[in-house]
Design an enzyme around this catalytic site. Structure first.
Site, mmCIF file in Angstrom:
data_model
loop_
_atom_site.group_PDB
_atom_site.id
_atom_site.type_symbol
_atom_site.label_atom_id
_atom_site.label_comp_id
_atom_site.label_asym_id
_atom_site.label_seq_id
_atom_site.Cartn_x
_atom_site.Cartn_y
_atom_site.Cartn_z
ATOM 1 N N LYS A 164 6.753 9.337 54.772
ATOM 2 C CA LYS A 164 7.352 10.334 53.867
ATOM 3 C C LYS A 164 8.869 10.354 53.988
ATOM 4 O O LYS A 164 9.589 10.322 52.988
ATOM 5 C CB LYS A 164 6.788 11.721 54.195
ATOM 6 C CG LYS A 164 7.438 12.826 53.397
ATOM 7 C CD LYS A 164 7.291 14.194 54.027
ATOM 8 C CE LYS A 164 8.071 14.399 55.273
ATOM 9 N NZ LYS A 164 8.802 15.617 55.490
ATOM 10 N N ASN A 165 9.375 10.412 55.207
ATOM 11 C CA ASN A 165 10.817 10.594 55.368
ATOM 12 C C ASN A 165 11.619 9.358 54.988
ATOM 13 O O ASN A 165 12.794 9.461 54.648
ATOM 14 C CB ASN A 165 11.144 11.068 56.783
ATOM 15 C CG ASN A 165 10.725 12.519 56.987
ATOM 16 O OD1 ASN A 165 10.487 13.241 56.028
ATOM 17 N ND2 ASN A 165 10.605 12.932 58.241
ATOM 18 N N CYS A 208 11.458 22.682 56.184
ATOM 19 C CA CYS A 208 10.710 23.451 57.179
ATOM 20 C C CYS A 208 11.658 24.329 57.984
ATOM 21 O O CYS A 208 12.762 23.914 58.322
ATOM 22 C CB CYS A 208 9.953 22.508 58.110
ATOM 23 S SG CYS A 208 8.457 21.856 57.375
ATOM 24 N N ARG A 242 19.663 23.992 60.951
ATOM 25 C CA ARG A 242 19.769 22.778 60.157
ATOM 26 C C ARG A 242 21.051 22.683 59.310
ATOM 27 O O ARG A 242 21.008 22.653 58.076
ATOM 28 C CB ARG A 242 18.508 22.599 59.297
ATOM 29 C CG ARG A 242 17.256 22.708 60.122
ATOM 30 C CD ARG A 242 16.016 22.337 59.389
ATOM 31 N NE ARG A 242 15.839 20.903 59.233
ATOM 32 C CZ ARG A 242 14.826 20.348 58.597
ATOM 33 N NH1 ARG A 242 13.920 21.100 58.034
ATOM 34 N NH2 ARG A 242 14.722 19.044 58.505
ATOM 35 N N ASP A 300 9.402 15.397 65.640
ATOM 36 C CA ASP A 300 8.301 15.602 64.687
ATOM 37 C C ASP A 300 6.926 15.393 65.328
ATOM 38 O O ASP A 300 5.909 15.620 64.683
ATOM 39 C CB ASP A 300 8.448 14.654 63.478
ATOM 40 C CG ASP A 300 9.617 15.043 62.596
ATOM 41 O OD1 ASP A 300 10.170 16.138 62.787
ATOM 42 O OD2 ASP A 300 9.985 14.239 61.717
ATOM 43 N N ARG A 360 2.765 18.977 52.427
ATOM 44 C CA ARG A 360 4.096 18.400 52.142
ATOM 45 C C ARG A 360 4.197 16.984 52.666
ATOM 46 O O ARG A 360 4.982 16.184 52.146
ATOM 47 C CB ARG A 360 5.187 19.218 52.850
ATOM 48 C CG ARG A 360 5.366 20.593 52.327
ATOM 49 C CD ARG A 360 6.423 21.293 53.128
ATOM 50 N NE ARG A 360 7.719 20.750 52.742
ATOM 51 C CZ ARG A 360 8.838 21.451 52.734
ATOM 52 N NH1 ARG A 360 8.830 22.703 53.091
ATOM 53 N NH2 ARG A 360 9.961 20.883 52.380
HETATM 54 C C1 EPZ Z 1 15.030 14.547 59.463
HETATM 55 O O1 EPZ Z 1 15.627 15.812 59.249
HETATM 56 C C2 EPZ Z 1 13.594 14.701 59.054
HETATM 57 N N1 EPZ Z 1 13.537 15.101 57.657
HETATM 58 C C3 EPZ Z 1 12.900 15.712 59.952
HETATM 59 O O2 EPZ Z 1 11.530 15.681 59.627
HETATM 60 C C4 EPZ Z 1 13.076 15.330 61.410
HETATM 61 O O3 EPZ Z 1 12.583 16.375 62.212
HETATM 62 C C5 EPZ Z 1 14.541 15.094 61.739
HETATM 63 O O4 EPZ Z 1 15.114 14.143 60.811
HETATM 64 C C6 EPZ Z 1 14.768 14.572 63.148
HETATM 65 O O5 EPZ Z 1 14.102 13.363 63.326
HETATM 66 C C7 EPZ Z 1 13.653 14.208 56.688
HETATM 67 O O6 EPZ Z 1 13.798 13.008 56.920
HETATM 68 C C8 EPZ Z 1 13.562 14.706 55.289
HETATM 69 P P1 EPZ Z 1 18.791 15.480 61.532
HETATM 70 P P2 EPZ Z 1 17.193 15.957 59.228
HETATM 71 O O7 EPZ Z 1 19.932 15.549 60.585
HETATM 72 O O8 EPZ Z 1 17.771 14.726 58.651
HETATM 73 C C9 EPZ Z 1 21.786 18.539 63.710
HETATM 74 C C10 EPZ Z 1 9.421 16.514 59.130
HETATM 75 O O9 EPZ Z 1 8.626 17.223 59.808
HETATM 76 N N2 EPZ Z 1 22.651 18.354 62.533
HETATM 77 O O10 EPZ Z 1 18.472 14.202 62.193
HETATM 78 O O11 EPZ Z 1 17.501 17.251 58.583
HETATM 79 C C11 EPZ Z 1 20.499 19.270 63.378
HETATM 80 O O12 EPZ Z 1 20.681 20.660 63.391
HETATM 81 C C12 EPZ Z 1 10.887 16.857 59.100
HETATM 82 O O13 EPZ Z 1 9.057 15.552 58.451
HETATM 83 C C13 EPZ Z 1 23.926 18.904 62.533
HETATM 84 O O14 EPZ Z 1 24.342 19.579 63.470
HETATM 85 O O15 EPZ Z 1 17.486 16.035 60.777
HETATM 86 C C14 EPZ Z 1 19.575 18.780 64.447
HETATM 87 O O16 EPZ Z 1 19.786 19.504 65.627
HETATM 88 C C15 EPZ Z 1 11.177 18.151 59.759
HETATM 89 N N3 EPZ Z 1 24.723 18.686 61.444
HETATM 90 C C16 EPZ Z 1 20.031 17.343 64.677
HETATM 91 O O17 EPZ Z 1 21.354 17.270 64.151
HETATM 92 C C17 EPZ Z 1 24.311 17.946 60.366
HETATM 93 O O18 EPZ Z 1 25.094 17.776 59.423
HETATM 94 C C18 EPZ Z 1 19.177 16.286 64.005
HETATM 95 O O19 EPZ Z 1 18.975 16.598 62.625
HETATM 96 C C19 EPZ Z 1 23.040 17.371 60.405
HETATM 97 C C20 EPZ Z 1 22.221 17.590 61.495
#
Ligand code: EPZ
Length: 430
Positions: free
Chosen positions: A22-23, A117, A122, A305, A397
Site C-alpha cells: 500500500k505505502n 492514522c 506527524r 508499522d 484502509r
Molecule cells: C509512512 O508515514 C507510512 N505512511 C506509515 O505507515 C509509516 O508508519 C511511516 O512511514 C514510518 O515507516 C505512508 O507511507 C503513507 P515518516 P510517514 O515521515 O511518511 C517524523 C501505515 O500504517 N517527521 O517516515 O508519515 C514523524 O513525526 C502508516 O501504513 C517529522 O518530524 O512517516 C515520525 O516521527 C502509518 N517531520 C518520523 O519522522 C516530517 O516532515 C517518521 O515519519 C516528517 C516526519
C-alpha cells in the site's frame, strides 16, 4: 457499520498470497501523474487508501481506468487543476505525495493538509524544508498547503529526521527540477527504492535510493511506463505474527524475504521456526514462545508499522518483554483494548512493559488505527470465545481481503454489518 466477529482458538495453517505494498503504491500513483503519457501500475492492492487517491487524481482531471482489480491505467495528460481539496483526501496521509508530484510537473500545487492514522503529531516540516530548498514558496492557508515556484531548482538537502514521506516527496519533485539534488539522511525503506525504480523507468535519473544519500539529476520530461508494485512487507509481517501467535504454520507467499529480516529475526528470537525461500517465508509457531526486546527504527530496523502485531504476540509469550516505540509517540493506544482481552501490559512513555500471559479471552473492542486494528484481529484469532472488532474501516484502509485471506488459513472470522449477521455467524461456528 461493519465489524469483524472472530471465534478464536484455531491455529492458522496453509498458504497466503501477499498483495502489493500500500505505502509504495500510494507514491507510485502520485508518480504516475508526473507524465502526460499513459502509466500502467500492476499488483496494486485493492484497499481504501489507494481507491481514495485514485479518485483524487480523477478529481483533478486524470483518466483512471481499472484494467483488473489489481491493475490500473492512468493518463494524466488531461489534468486541469493543481488543487486537490477532495473531501476524503484529508483522511489519507499520502495525499501529500500529490504536492511533490504536481510541484515537479507544474511548478505549483495546492493540497489539503494530510490526515491519516492518529498515531502521533506527524509534522510535515521536512517536506516543506525540501520544497523551499528547491526554490518553492510554501504557505499553509485554510487547511491547504500551497506551494509554487518560478522554477524548481535542484539543491543539497539534509533531512533533520529520517522520513519516508519527505524522502519520497522531495524525490518526486526533484525528478523534474532543473539541476542536481542531493538528499542526505534519506529514508531507506523498500518503498523509497520502488518509487525511484518506477521514476527511473519513466526516464528519471535517480541513484542511491535504498542508501542514505540519494542523488537526483533533474530531467525535462517523464514518459510512459508499466510497473508492478513490490509486495507489502507489513501485510506479510502481519501474517507472520498471526502464524506465530496462533501457534500455526503458514507459508507467506509473494514476498521479498530480505525486506522481512527484522521481523524474521524477532520471531526466531522468541522461538518460532522460519524457513526462507526465494519469494516466500514459512513461519511455524510453538507452544513455548519466549520474551524479547524490540525497538522500532527506520529501515532496516524493526518497522513501527509492525509494532502492535509483535506486542500482541509477545503478550502471550513467557516472561517479560520490552517494546520501545521510537518513531511515533502515540502508537500504544490499542494496549488498553488488549488488556481488556487479558493482556498484562504497562505503557510508560514510549515503552511497553509486557508480562506474558497464557492467552486472551474474547471481548468487544475497537480498532484504533490500521496496524493496531490488524493486531487486535490477531488477538481475536488467539482468544478463547468470541471477539467483536468495531471500526474495521481502519483495517480496510490497508489490508486487501483480510478476512478472506484469514479464513483460507482456517480462521473463524466474518465481516458482518448487523447484529443479525453476527448472531448467524456465532450460531454457525458454535
Ligand atoms: C509512512 O508515514 C507510512 N505512511 C506509515 O505507515 C509509516 O508508519 C511511516 O512511514 C514510518 O515507516 C505512508 O507511507 C503513507 P515518516 P510517514 O515521515 O511518511 C517524523 C501505515 O500504517 N517527521 O517516515 O508519515 C514523524 O513525526 C502508516 O501504513 C517529522 O518530524 O512517516 C515520525 O516521527 C502509518 N517531520 C518520523 O519522522 C516530517 O516532515 C517518521 O515519519 C516528517 C516526519
Amino acid at each position: 457499520m461493519e465489524q469483524y466477529v472472530i471465534k478464536g482458538g484455531t491455529p492458522l495453517r496453509g498458504e497466503v498470497d501477499i498483495s502489493g505494498a500500500k505505502n509504495a503504491a500510494l507514491a507510485l500513483i502520485a508518480a504516475a501523474i508526473m507524465t502526460d503519457e499513459t502509466v500502467v501500475i500492476d499488483n496494486l492492492p485493492d484497499v481504501r487508501d489507494i481507491n481514495v487517491l485514485l479518485q483524487a487524481i480523477e478529481g483533478i482531471g486524470a483518466v483512471v481506468v481499472r484494467l483488473t482489480r489489481n491493475s490500473v491505467k492512468i493518463n494524466a495528460g488531461t489534468i486541469s487543476s493543481v488543487t486537490v481539496d477532495y473531501e476524503y483526501i484529508r483522511k489519507i496521509r499520502a495525499s501529500y505525495y500529490l504536492l511533490g508530484a504536481l510541484l515537479g510537473r507544474f511548478n505549483e500545487a495546492e493540497v489539503a493538509l494530510p490526515g491519516g492514522c492518529d498515531i502521533g503529531t506527524r509534522p510535515i516540516d521536512q517536506h516543506i524544508k525540501g520544497f523551499k530548498a528547491m526554490g518553492a514558496e510554501v504557505k499553509i492557508e485554510h487547511g491547504m498547503i500551497k506551494t509554487k515556484a518560478e522554477e524548481l531548482l535542484g539543491n543539497h538537502i539534509y533531512m533533520d529526521v529520517v522520513s519516508v514521506g519527505a524522502t519520497i516527496n522531495i524525490m518526486l519533485a526533484a525528478a523534474l527540477a532543473k539541476g542536481n539534488t542531493i538528499l542526505e539522511n534519506a529514508a531507506k525503506e523498500p518503498h523509497v527504492v520502488d518509487v525511484a525504480n518506477m521514476l527511473n523507468s519513466m526516464g528519471a535519473n535517480i541513484k542511491g535510493a535504498g542508501t542514505d544519500v540519494i542523488r537526483i539529476k533533474g530531467v525535462e520530461k517523464l514518459h510512459k511506463t508499466e510497473y508492478s508494485v513490490i509486495p507489502d512487507q507489513i501485510e506479510a509481517g502481519t501474517f507472520m505474527c498471526a502464524a506465530a501467535a496462533t501457534r500455526g504454520d503458514v507459508l507467506v507467499k509473494n514476498v521479498i524475504p530480505k525486506h522481512l529480516e527484522a521481523i524474521t529475526a524477532k520471531l526466531l528470537e522468541i522461538g518460532c521456526t522460519i524457513e526462507e525461500y526465494d519469494d516466500a517465508v514459512r513461519v511455524i509457531g510453538t507452544d513455548n514462545l519466549k520474551c524479547t526486546q524490540v525497538k522500532t527504527l527506520p529501515y532496516p530496523g524493526y518497522p513501527t508499522d509492525m509494532q502492535p502485531q509483535i506486542v500482541v504476540t509477545l503478550a502471550i509469550s513467557q516472561g517479560t518483554s520490552i517494546v520501545t516505540e521510537s518513531i511515533f509517540e502515540n502508537r500504544f493506544k490499542y494496549v488498553a483494548e488488549l488488556n481488556r482481552m487479558g493482556a498484562n501490559i504497562k505503557v510508560e512513555g514510549n515503552t511497553a512493559i509486557i508480562d506474558g500471559v497464557s492467552g486472551y479471552t474474547g471481548a468487544e473492542i475497537n480498532a484504533p488505527d490500521l496496524r493496531a486494528g490488524a493486531a487486535l484481529v490477531i488477538a481475536g484469532l488467539v482468544a478463547k470465545g468470541f471477539t467483536t472488532i468495531d471500526d474495521i474501516k481502519y483495517i480496510q484502509r490497508g489490508y486487501e481481503n483480510f478476512e478472506v485471506k484469514l479464513r483460507n488459513l482456517g480462521a473463524n472470522i466474518e465481516k458482518v454489518s448487523s447484529e443479525k449477521e453476527a448472531m448467524k455467524f456465532k450460531i454457525k461456528v458454535g
